[in-house]
Structure formats: structure tokens, C-alpha cells
Design a protein around this motif. Structure first.
Motif, PDB file in Angstrom:
ATOM      1  N   GLU A  88      26.565  20.714  20.218  1.00 33.67           N
ATOM      2  CA  GLU A  88      26.867  21.379  18.958  1.00 33.67           C
ATOM      3  C   GLU A  88      28.119  22.111  18.756  1.00 33.67           C
ATOM      4  O   GLU A  88      28.838  22.323  17.945  1.00 33.67           O
ATOM      5  CB  GLU A  88      25.580  21.970  18.679  1.00 33.67           C
ATOM      6  N   PHE A  89      28.319  23.083  19.809  1.00 36.92           N
ATOM      7  CA  PHE A  89      29.336  23.820  19.956  1.00 36.92           C
ATOM      8  C   PHE A  89      30.658  23.117  19.807  1.00 36.92           C
ATOM      9  O   PHE A  89      31.761  23.540  19.241  1.00 36.92           O
ATOM     10  CB  PHE A  89      29.115  24.807  21.040  1.00 36.92           C
ATOM     11  N   ASN A  95      36.087  28.500  27.806  1.00 33.72           N
ATOM     12  CA  ASN A  95      35.040  29.267  28.403  1.00 33.72           C
ATOM     13  C   ASN A  95      34.479  30.468  27.786  1.00 33.72           C
ATOM     14  O   ASN A  95      33.146  30.635  27.301  1.00 33.72           O
ATOM     15  CB  ASN A  95      35.341  29.636  29.784  1.00 33.72           C
ATOM     16  N   ALA A  96      35.628  31.132  27.269  1.00 30.83           N
ATOM     17  CA  ALA A  96      35.398  32.592  26.357  1.00 30.83           C
ATOM     18  C   ALA A  96      34.377  32.107  25.033  1.00 30.83           C
ATOM     19  O   ALA A  96      33.426  32.836  24.888  1.00 30.83           O
ATOM     20  CB  ALA A  96      36.508  33.367  26.097  1.00 30.83           C
ATOM     21  N   THR A  97      34.990  31.136  24.429  1.00 34.00           N
ATOM     22  CA  THR A  97      34.229  31.095  23.055  1.00 34.00           C
ATOM     23  C   THR A  97      32.940  30.299  23.225  1.00 34.00           C
ATOM     24  O   THR A  97      32.117  30.587  22.533  1.00 34.00           O
ATOM     25  CB  THR A  97      35.406  30.164  22.218  1.00 34.00           C
ATOM     26  N   ALA A  98      32.892  29.474  24.399  1.00 32.92           N
ATOM     27  CA  ALA A  98      31.749  28.988  24.317  1.00 32.92           C
ATOM     28  C   ALA A  98      30.546  29.887  24.764  1.00 32.92           C
ATOM     29  O   ALA A  98      29.233  30.000  24.714  1.00 32.92           O
ATOM     30  CB  ALA A  98      31.583  27.833  25.463  1.00 32.92           C
ATOM     31  N   TYR A  99      30.822  31.157  25.664  1.00 32.94           N
ATOM     32  CA  TYR A  99      30.061  32.090  26.168  1.00 32.94           C
ATOM     33  C   TYR A  99      29.733  32.773  24.948  1.00 32.94           C
ATOM     34  O   TYR A  99      28.516  33.153  24.784  1.00 32.94           O
ATOM     35  CB  TYR A  99      30.863  32.944  27.154  1.00 32.94           C
ATOM     36  N   ALA A 133      29.402  31.866  21.887  1.00 34.17           N
ATOM     37  CA  ALA A 133      28.399  31.148  21.290  1.00 34.17           C
ATOM     38  C   ALA A 133      27.168  30.875  21.816  1.00 34.17           C
ATOM     39  O   ALA A 133      26.068  30.069  21.430  1.00 34.17           O
ATOM     40  CB  ALA A 133      28.979  29.561  20.924  1.00 34.17           C
ATOM     41  N   GLY A 134      26.988  31.705  22.960  1.00 33.73           N
ATOM     42  CA  GLY A 134      25.740  31.436  23.606  1.00 33.73           C
ATOM     43  C   GLY A 134      25.273  30.457  24.414  1.00 33.73           C
ATOM     44  O   GLY A 134      24.109  30.090  24.965  1.00 33.73           O
ATOM     45  N   ILE A 135      26.505  29.639  25.146  1.00 28.29           N
ATOM     46  CA  ILE A 135      26.592  28.557  26.006  1.00 28.29           C
ATOM     47  C   ILE A 135      27.241  28.954  27.251  1.00 28.29           C
ATOM     48  O   ILE A 135      28.162  29.283  27.436  1.00 28.29           O
ATOM     49  CB  ILE A 135      26.853  27.294  25.463  1.00 28.29           C
ATOM     50  N   THR A 136      26.430  28.916  28.255  1.00 26.71           N
ATOM     51  CA  THR A 136      26.877  29.228  29.615  1.00 26.71           C
ATOM     52  C   THR A 136      27.293  27.853  30.263  1.00 26.71           C
ATOM     53  O   THR A 136      26.497  26.909  30.595  1.00 26.71           O
ATOM     54  CB  THR A 136      26.007  29.888  30.794  1.00 26.71           C
ATOM     55  N   LEU A 137      28.735  27.675  30.518  1.00 26.09           N
ATOM     56  CA  LEU A 137      29.139  26.642  31.170  1.00 26.09           C
ATOM     57  C   LEU A 137      28.925  26.527  32.557  1.00 26.09           C
ATOM     58  O   LEU A 137      29.046  27.395  33.272  1.00 26.09           O
ATOM     59  CB  LEU A 137      30.560  26.384  31.037  1.00 26.09           C
ATOM     60  N   SER A 138      28.419  25.282  33.210  1.00 20.31           N
ATOM     61  CA  SER A 138      28.213  25.239  34.663  1.00 20.31           C
ATOM     62  C   SER A 138      29.251  24.515  35.043  1.00 20.31           C
ATOM     63  O   SER A 138      29.405  24.519  36.438  1.00 20.31           O
ATOM     64  CB  SER A 138      26.842  24.363  34.865  1.00 20.31           C
ATOM     65  N   PHE A 139      30.043  23.961  34.504  1.00 17.30           N
ATOM     66  CA  PHE A 139      31.482  23.113  34.861  1.00 17.30           C
ATOM     67  C   PHE A 139      32.360  22.992  33.688  1.00 17.30           C
ATOM     68  O   PHE A 139      32.117  22.835  32.528  1.00 17.30           O
ATOM     69  CB  PHE A 139      30.772  21.703  35.306  1.00 17.30           C
ATOM     70  N   LEU A 140      33.742  23.403  34.308  1.00 14.97           N
ATOM     71  CA  LEU A 140      34.868  23.265  33.280  1.00 14.97           C
ATOM     72  C   LEU A 140      35.861  22.797  33.966  1.00 14.97           C
ATOM     73  O   LEU A 140      36.400  23.362  34.980  1.00 14.97           O
ATOM     74  CB  LEU A 140      34.775  24.506  32.680  1.00 14.97           C
ATOM     75  N   MET A 141      36.561  21.890  33.555  1.00 18.30           N
ATOM     76  CA  MET A 141      37.957  21.297  34.032  1.00 18.30           C
ATOM     77  C   MET A 141      38.777  20.666  33.299  1.00 18.30           C
ATOM     78  O   MET A 141      38.451  19.568  32.524  1.00 18.30           O
ATOM     79  CB  MET A 141      37.542  20.358  35.374  1.00 18.30           C
ATOM     80  N   HIS A 142      40.098  20.910  33.196  1.00 15.55           N
ATOM     81  CA  HIS A 142      41.010  20.255  32.502  1.00 15.55           C
ATOM     82  C   HIS A 142      41.646  19.163  33.329  1.00 15.55           C
ATOM     83  O   HIS A 142      42.163  19.265  34.386  1.00 15.55           O
ATOM     84  CB  HIS A 142      42.239  21.307  31.853  1.00 15.55           C
ATOM     85  N   LYS A 143      41.612  17.813  32.803  1.00 13.83           N
ATOM     86  CA  LYS A 143      42.071  16.812  33.409  1.00 13.83           C
ATOM     87  C   LYS A 143      43.275  15.949  32.533  1.00 13.83           C
ATOM     88  O   LYS A 143      43.026  15.886  31.394  1.00 13.83           O
ATOM     89  CB  LYS A 143      41.078  15.846  33.841  1.00 13.83           C
TER      90      LYS A 143
END
Lengths: 280, 313
Positions: free
Chosen positions: B250-251, B282-286, B288-298
Motif C-alpha cells: 500500500e505504501f 527507509n525513512a518514509t516507510a518508517y 508510514a508505520g512500516i518497518t522494513l526487514s530488508f532493503l537493497m538497491h540493485k
């Protein structure tokens, strides 16, 4: 020129076939030198070959160049295989990529052919000189150094054959087929000679002589003529049978020299033209 | 998937030395157009890849600039046309398709011959044989070498003159994995030393690892020529995941940099329309109340880019 010779000689020196055939060539030349010891027995004549007078100056020049001429086939095989294997090993391509131009490549092979022809000429000259000094009945300087023109002609006959081999190797690309090509060419010349002979007989022409100057193998083999007519014992034997059987002319014909020189140029030029046009 | 490492050399120099310039080069074999109107430029200090499936005209193009294949039309010039072609070839190092040497000569004898052709002293032979790890077998005849050793000798031979450009045509073709690794390590070593390299290959990961620029060929036609990362105008992909996957989806839908979203077992793949910092995501997701467990730019892999490019045209 020195660089190109250096490059080509490096290839020659480290090739197996060249080593083997060079040794064979030298061994045969030495064996021929020992021929003076052979005892023969023809027509009430008995004695060593040397007693026939064939090692007398200046006849020894003629005899030695004539008989060792046949040995050029060995070196010719080396040249064909060296040239054609440049294709099969693709080293020709690599040489060009490494920075040799196509012209330099052909020239380096022509130079090597020239050098080999020169080396063979010198070897045969020395061998004949030794034979002559040992066996000749005449030892005057003037006589020794007469009729030396056999050697430039000897050189030329080798050089033109080597250029022919170079051309065959470049054209056909596979050493076995290139040798086959030379063999077929030789047979073709033989057939043409027969046809010419038949025409001469039928229509009273002179085409055989014409052919014998024009065709490359004919001209090469005519450069130095059979010296049999100069050997006293054979001459007298044959003359007993028929006065006119033996053609006694043994001089070098200028037509043959011109003809092989032209062939020489053509073979080198054609090799270059083929290589230039071809995608490797 | 592997991360693309793009090596960029100093591009600030105003006068870039052109090593090779190809203009509208074409080669026809009867009715077949093996190379069709190819033009590109090679500047000093870059690592170039020529990409294309088998039979796309890579080797023919290289054959033409290496003076062994006659072009049907077009032209090329080495070193800004300051020397003749075969003189220019003495300043480059090239190996093509498979190593070509005199079978009865040893490595040293073969290299001596190359030195004579290139008109350079023979004192670098030992150094280069050491580089490609052939010192122990330097005196055995070439015909007894394994394919890997032959290929390494070819590289040593190409490096003898410390070339201004090294041209490699399928250098790992037909080698076993150890052989491939060895050759690749050597190439990377050479690339790092700042030597200009032109590498033709159909193996994309090979090119991907070392090249900064690519030329893409297909059926003799040039599809692309330029920096690797500009081959397709895209900004790569973000891989991310969170325990709350539906929330994350959704985010992401509301974010401006998103082109498309693809949900896979191991996470969510987001294709980007503009460059974006992962920290911002990461910051905007946080927030919005979502904690990312994994994040990578490829970055998009060369293979993906290549397939995309070749199927587009």
C-alpha cells in the motif's frame, strides 16, 4: 630486409621438417661427393667414376649442378610445408595481427627462398670445388674458374622453384594438397609436351621447343642441360650407335633464363595478390 | 543475481585520446551482411565490451580493424590516423578466437618471434610469462599445452609490447571453470592497471564484470554504443520486504518513484522511474508505520538490459 629474414629464419630454424630435410640434403650431397670412389664397368671401360673425367674442371661444375639440381625437391617440400602450415596453424593470421603487413609477409618468405637457394648454391660449389681439386686432371686457375655461369643459373633454378612452392602453399593452404597441386602441374606439363610432340610430328611444327621454354617446370629443368654429351665415354658409346642421337648442345639458353625470371616475378606477385584479397 | 560493478576512469580530461575510430564499417559475405554499417569510437583508458550472440559480427568487426579481413565498405583509423595500419598493430595486443602459435616452438621461442615482428626487445618475455603463470612450462613445445595454457600464452604474447589497447575475442571460450577464472583474474588485473581493453564476448557476466562501455551487435547491426549504465534509461530496482507485506505494498503504491511493483516469494521488487536514496525509502516507510526487514538497491543486470535491448529492436 634483415628483420624479415630474421623473422622467417626463426620460423625455419625451429621447424622440425626443415631440420630433417636439411640433414637429408647435406647427407646426399656428401654421398654424391663420395661417388668418385664408385667403380663402374661399361663398354670395355673399367675404373672409378673419377677416371671418366667427369670431375675435370670445368665439366665438374656442369655435372655437379646438374645432378644436385634434382635434390631441390627436398627443399621445395620444406618451403611448401612451411608456407601451408602457416595457414593450418593460423599463424599467418597471427603474424598479420602482430603487425606484419601482407607485403612484408610475402617478402620475408621470398627472402628466405633466396637465402636457401644461395646456401645450396654455395654448398654445391664447395662440394664441386673439392671434388675437382681431388680428381681433376687440369688444375690451372683459368680452367678452374671457367664456366662458372652454371652457378647463377643453378641459383635461379632453385629460386624460381621455391617461389613456385610459395605460390602453391599460399594458393592451396594445405601442404599435402599444395604438393599435389605441384605434382598435377608437373603432369599437365608432361601431357602438354606430349601433345606438342604429336602436333610437331603431324603438322611439322616447332611447338615442343616453344613449350620447353614457356612452361615453368620445362624451363627450370632446361636451364642446366643433361651433361651426358660431355662425358667422353658415354659420347663415344652413343656415337657408335648413332651419330645424331645425342643432342650435344649443353649451353644455357637465354630464353629459359628470361622465362624463369618472368615466372619468378609472377609467382611472387600472384602470392601477394592472393593474400591481399583473401579474408583470413 | 550479481551486483554490477561499473568501473569509471577519469573522464574529466578535456582532450580524450582516441585509440580506434570505426566509421560505417560493413562486410558482406555474398548475400550475408556479416557487419552492417557499424560505427564507434574507442577512447583511451576505458574498458569496452562488444556484446552480441554468436554470429552477430563481433569477430568480423575485430578482424577488419586487425587487418585480416578486408572491409566491403567503410573505414577505420588507429591512433587518430597518425600511423599506417600495420605499424599501429605493433602498438596493440590482440588475441582472437583461439590461440595461434607455431606448434613445434616453445613458449619462449614463439614469444621471441612475436618480439621480432613487433620490433621490441625480448627482455619482457620472462615477466609476461610469470604474469600468466607459464614459467615452469616455458621450454616445452606449444603443441603439448592444454587449451588454458595456450590461451594464457596468447595473453602473454598480446601483452609483450605493453600495448596501448588490448583486444580480446572470446578469451574464455572452451575453457574449464578454473581456466575461465584464471583468465578473468588476469583481465581484471590488466583493466585495473589502466590499459584500454576491447573485449568481445557473448558471455554477459564476463563483460559485466570489467566493462564501462559496451557496443551491442545483433545480426551485424549495431544496436547500442555507449556507457553500460545508460544502455536502457532506467534507474534499477529496489528489493525490499517487511513483515507487514500488505502495508508495504500500500505504501509503495503512493510513492512517486515507483514504476511497477512485483511481489515475489523472497520479497518485493520495485522498478524505479528516478534515482532514489535507499535511506529516504527507509525513512518514509518508517514514518508510514512500516518497518522494513530488508532493503537493497540493485542496478539492472547487463543480461536483463541486453535481453530488453535486443528484443526491443
Amino acid at each position: 630486409m634483415r628483420r624479415l629474414l630474421d623473422i622467417e629464419f626463426h620460423k625455419f630454424r625451429h621447424s622440425k621438417s626443415s631440420k630433417v630435410l636439411t640433414i637429408i640434403y647435406l647427407v646426399i650431397v656428401v654421398l654424391l661427393m663420395l661417388a668418385g670412389l664408385i667403380r663402374i664397368n661399361i663398354n670395355n671401360f673399367s675404373g672409378g667414376l673419377s677416371d671418366l673425367g667427369i670431375f675435370n674442371f670445368p665439366i665438374v661444375w656442369h655435372i655437379s649442378t646438374y645432378f644436385t639440381s634434382y635434390l631441390k625437391i627436398f627443399i621445395a617440400i620444406v618451403i611448401v610445408s612451411l608456407t601451408a602450415s602457416e595457414y593450418s596453424n593460423r599463424t599467418l593470421k597471427q603474424n598479420l595481427i602482430d603487425g606484419l603487413s601482407k607485403k612484408e609477409l610475402i617478402l620475408s618468405k621470398v627472402y628466405l627462398s633466396g637465402l636457401l637457394a644461395l646456401a645450396v648454391t654455395i654448398i654445391v660449389f664447395i662440394a664441386a670445388l673439392i671434388l675437382g681439386i681431388i680428381y681433376s686432371d687440369y688444375n690451372e686457375i683459368q680452367i678452374i674458374f671457367s664456366e662458372l655461369y652454371f652457378f647463377p643459373v643453378f641459383f635461379l633454378s632453385h629460386f624460381v622453384l621455391f617461389c613456385f612452392c610459395l605460390f602453391a602453399g599460399i594458393l592451396v593452404k594445405r601442404s599435402a594438397f599444395a604438393l599435389g597441386f605441384l605434382g598435377v602441374w608437373w603432369i599437365v606439363e608432361g601431357i602438354l609436351n606430349l601433345i606438342a610432340r604429336w602436333f610437331d610430328w603431324k603438322y611439322d611444327l616447332n611447338s615442343l621447343e616453344w613449350f620447353s621454354h614457356i612452361l615453368p617446370f620445362n624451363a627450370i629443368s632446361n636451364l642446366i642441360k643433361n651433361p651426358a654429351g660431355r662425358i667422353d665415354i658415354i659420347e663415344s658409346t652413343v656415337n657408335q650407335v648413332d651419330d645424331n642421337l645425342l643432342d650435344l648442345s649443353y649451353n644455357v639458353d637465354w630464353q629459359d633464363v628470361v622465362s624463369v625470371s618472368i615466372w619468378c616475378f609472377l609467382f611472387i606477385y600472384w602470392s601477394y595478390a592472393i593474400l591481399k584479397r583473401r579474408d583470413l | 543475481m550479481t551486483l554490477i560493478v561499473v568501473v569509471h576512469y577519469n573522464q574529466k580530461n578535456v582532450t580524450v585520446e582516441t585509440i580506434l575510430e570505426i566509421n560505417n564499417l560493413s562486410k558482406n559475405y555474398a548475400a550475408l551482411k556479416a557487419v552492417d554499417n557499424v560505427s564507434f569510437k574507442i577512447n583511451k583508458g576505458h574498458v569496452y565490451g562488444i556484446l552480441g550472440p554468436n554470429g552477430s559480427g563481433k569477430s568480423t568487426t575485430l578482424g577488419m580493424v586487425l587487418n585480416v579481413v578486408n572491409p566491403t565498405s567503410g573505414s577505420y583509423s588507429w591512433f587518430e590516423g597518425t600511423t599506417s595500419n600495420h605499424e599501429a598493430l605493433k602498438r596493440i595486443g590482440a588475441i582472437i578466437e583461439r590461440p595461434n602459435f607455431y606448434p613445434s616452438m616453445s613458449a619462449v621461442q614463439n614469444l621471441e618471434l612475436v618480439c621480432k615482428i613487433k620490433e621490441i626487445p625480448t627482455d619482457k618475455i620472462q615477466e609476461k610469462l610469470e604474469l600468466v603463470d607459464l614459467i615452469e612450462r616455458q621450454h616445452s613445445p606449444f603443441k603439448n599445452y592444454s587449451l588454458g595454457m595456450k590461451q594464457r600464452l596468447a595473453i602473454a604474447s598480446a601483452l609483450l609490447n605493453d600495448p596501448e589497447i588490448l583486444i580480446l575475442d572470446e578469451p574464455t571460450n572452451g575453457l574449464d571453470p578454473q581456466g575461465i577464472r584464471k583468465i578473468r583474474d588476469i583481465i581484471q588485473q590488466i583493466a585495473l592497471s589502466g590499459t584500454t581493453i576491447l573485449l568481445a564476448s557473448h558471455l554477459l557476466d564476463e563483460v559485466e564484470k570489467v566493462c564501462s562501455h559496451v557496443v551491442v551487435l545483433r545480426r551485424g547491426k549495431m544496436l547500442y554504443s555507449g556507457p553500460v549504465d545508460e544502455m536502457n534509461s532506467n534507474h534499477g530496482i529496489i528489493h525490499c520486504d517487511a513483515n507487514d507485506r500488505t502495508g508495504l505494498l500500500e505504501f509503495l503504491k503512493t510513492q512517486p518513484y515507483v514504476v511497477s511493483i512485483k511481489e515475489e516469494v523472497e520479497g518485493i521488487k520495485v522498478k524505479l522511474s528516478q534515482p532514489v536514496e535507499t535511506s529516504l525509502v527507509n525513512a518514509t516507510a518508517y514514518k508510514a508505520g512500516i518497518t522494513l526487514s530488508f532493503l537493497m538497491h540493485k542496478k539492472q543486470s547487463l543480461e536483463d538490459q541486453f535481453i530488453e535491448l535486443t528484443s526491443k529492436n
